[in-house]
Write a protein that holds these residues in place. Structure first.
Motif, PDB file in Angstrom:
ATOM      1  N   GLN A   1       1.034  -0.559  -0.003  1.00 47.32           N
ATOM      2  CA  GLN A   1      -0.002  -0.266  -0.192  1.00 47.32           C
ATOM      3  C   GLN A   1       0.789   1.312   0.507  1.00 47.32           C
ATOM      4  N   GLU A   2       2.480   0.963   0.211  1.00 48.33           N
ATOM      5  CA  GLU A   2       3.020   1.634  -0.151  1.00 48.33           C
ATOM      6  C   GLU A   2       4.417   2.701  -0.953  1.00 48.33           C
ATOM      7  N   PHE A   3       4.305   3.970  -1.860  1.00 47.65           N
ATOM      8  CA  PHE A   3       5.272   3.836  -2.155  1.00 47.65           C
ATOM      9  C   PHE A   3       6.676   4.018  -1.327  1.00 47.65           C
ATOM     10  N   VAL A   4       7.954   3.238  -1.746  1.00 48.93           N
ATOM     11  CA  VAL A   4       8.732   3.782  -1.094  1.00 48.93           C
ATOM     12  C   VAL A   4      10.132   3.493  -2.216  1.00 48.93           C
TER      13      VAL A   4
ATOM     14  N   SER B   1      12.555   1.497  -6.244  1.00 52.26           N
ATOM     15  CA  SER B   1      11.385   1.783  -6.026  1.00 52.26           C
ATOM     16  C   SER B   1      10.080   0.473  -5.839  1.00 52.26           C
ATOM     17  N   ILE B   2       9.134   0.522  -5.074  1.00 55.45           N
ATOM     18  CA  ILE B   2       7.670  -0.065  -5.354  1.00 55.45           C
ATOM     19  C   ILE B   2       6.925   1.656  -5.679  1.00 55.45           C
TER      20      ILE B   2
ATOM     21  N   PHE C   1       4.174  -1.666  -9.393  1.00 53.80           N
ATOM     22  CA  PHE C   1       5.071  -1.381 -10.221  1.00 53.80           C
ATOM     23  C   PHE C   1       6.596  -1.498  -9.260  1.00 53.80           C
ATOM     24  N   LEU C   2       7.530  -2.439 -10.215  1.00 50.07           N
ATOM     25  CA  LEU C   2       9.008  -2.288  -9.208  1.00 50.07           C
ATOM     26  C   LEU C   2       9.768  -1.650  -9.746  1.00 50.07           C
ATOM     27  N   ASN C   3      10.184  -1.379  -9.865  1.00 51.06           N
ATOM     28  CA  ASN C   3      11.672  -0.332 -10.308  1.00 51.06           C
ATOM     29  C   ASN C   3      12.933  -0.354  -9.798  1.00 51.06           C
TER      30      ASN C   3
ATOM     31  N   CYS D   1      13.836  -4.891  -4.306  1.00 52.72           N
ATOM     32  CA  CYS D   1      12.848  -4.479  -3.645  1.00 52.72           C
ATOM     33  C   CYS D   1      12.622  -5.269  -2.644  1.00 52.72           C
ATOM     34  N   SER D   2      13.291  -6.415  -2.341  1.00 54.22           N
ATOM     35  CA  SER D   2      12.003  -7.421  -1.839  1.00 54.22           C
ATOM     36  C   SER D   2      12.753  -7.083  -0.190  1.00 54.22           C
TER      37      SER D   2
END
Length: 372
Positions: free
Chosen positions: A220-223, A237-238, A251-253, A277-278
């Motif tokens: 639920q959180e943009f990180v 980033s997620i 979206f995993l960048n 991202c993990s």
């Protein structure tokens, strides 16, 4: 020609990415000038797997970019866009997300020009920053799902009488039949402007972005992780996305590879993206994570910054080298045309789109009022 509401002004927009579509929307909704709008593009909403355009592959969330710290116009574009997208959240097309930027040093605090642009900005306390990071920033941001958002824009435009024409334009001479003798042209062809005859902007360059689209219910959180005020080649980033049709996607960048034209998928890079991202979200490695898609897109950046300006040209094009393609005798009559250029947004097309479109509309109306 006056700007009387009853006046109809032909308007041709080259490019159906987020910039071109948003310009068309702003122009179609204008109450002063009745624009008869045609969008001409090789790639359209629905061509989701074509790597010849960038918009389907974008992260499409607001996040800070260094140019906003030094360019007041860019800052204005981003403020207008953020506010507009924030207001659109009840539609379901836009997701308001709690967000964090994490850094291993306090360099990320040196360029927080954007703290009054976003909502609920704050610095994280030491206890709120996960290891191995040393500093963090929290705020609320906005995100769209490109496939749903671009489809919505197209639907809205078609309902307002905007015509979509699929055609690959190689030279500005080819638009002459569409604009007629009294029309205006917007060039929103992004990287295409590098090879579009009559523009040939060699300041444009690609930034290769590889990413992964996943399905997972727990995000639920943009990180994002930042080093200093800029972006490194390996971005982490997620971005949780809104979804009217497909829910619980993220979206995993990714990558931020300047000058790299390679659109092939590199699965070793994909593995690195997922692993990084993990670290931010260990739940990615738990049961329930579905890999939906791997993407590679080329972000259209430009040395010297974005180009948003009016230019007066004469068609057919006259080149000193004599190499302009011939369009036949019927196209030889010379005419002047105003072109509004709007391209070179790099990785920030979505987050500048409404602000850029507002400025382009002002330029269009100025040229209507002055008789082009």
């Amino acid at each position: 020609m006056s700007s009387d509401p009853k006046s109809h002004v032909p308007l041709v927009i080259l490019g159906a990415g987020v910039i071109g579509l948003t310009i068309a929307y702003i122009a179609a909704c204008d109450s002063d000038v009745a624009f008869d709008i045609t969008i001409v593009a090789r790639d359209m909403p629905g061509d989701w797997h074509s790597q010849a355009w960038a918009s389907p592959f974008a992260g499409a969330s607001w996040s800070p970019h260094p140019l906003g710290a030094t360019d007041e116009r860019v800052r204005r574009w981003e403020q207008i866009t953020f506010d507009r997208l924030w207001e659109m959240a009840p539609s379901g097309l836009v997701k308001r997300s709690p967000s964090k930027i994490l850094g291993e040093t306090d360099d990320i605090l040196s360029t927080i020009w954007w703290k009054d642009l976003v909502r609920d900005f704050s610095l994280l306390s030491e206890s709120e920053v996960p290891a191995p990071y040393k500093v963090g920033i929290a705020f609320n941001t906005v995100t769209v799902n490109p496939l749903e958002y671009l489809s919505w824009l197209r639907s809205e435009l078609e309902s307002r009488g905007v015509v979509f024409r699929r055609q690959y334009i190689r030279s500005l001479d080819e638009v002459k039949p569409f604009v007629g003798k009294s029309g205006l042209l917007v060039n929103a062809t992004s990287l295409g402007s590098r090879s579009l005859i009559g523009v040939e902007d060699t300041a444009l360059y690609p930034i290769r972005g590889q990413s992964i689209i996943i399905e997972h219910t727990g995000l639920q959180e943009f990180v994002t992780v930042r080093s200093g005020g800029g972006l490194s080649e390996l971005v982490t980033s997620i971005t949780p996305r809104p979804g009217l049709m497909q829910t619980n996607t993220a979206f995993l960048n990714g990558t931020h590879q300047v000058g790299n034209w390679d659109t092939s998928l590199d699965m070793s890079v994909a593995k690195g993206i997922f692993e990084r991202c993990s670290v931010l979200a260990p739940c990615l490695k738990e049961k329930g994570t579905n890999i939906l898609m791997h993407n590679v897109g080329l972000r259209p950046d430009r040395k010297g910054g974005p180009r948003v300006e009016a230019e007066r040209i004469s068609l057919p094009l006259i080149r000193s080298d004599g190499l302009a393609p011939s369009l036949g005798e019927d196209a030889e009559e010379q005419q002047n045309l105003t072109v509004i250029h709007a391209y070179g947004m790099g990785a920030a097309g979505y987050q500048r789109s409404w602000g850029v479109a507002t400025e382009v509309l002002s330029l269009l109306k100025e040229n209507v009022q002055t008789g082009r």
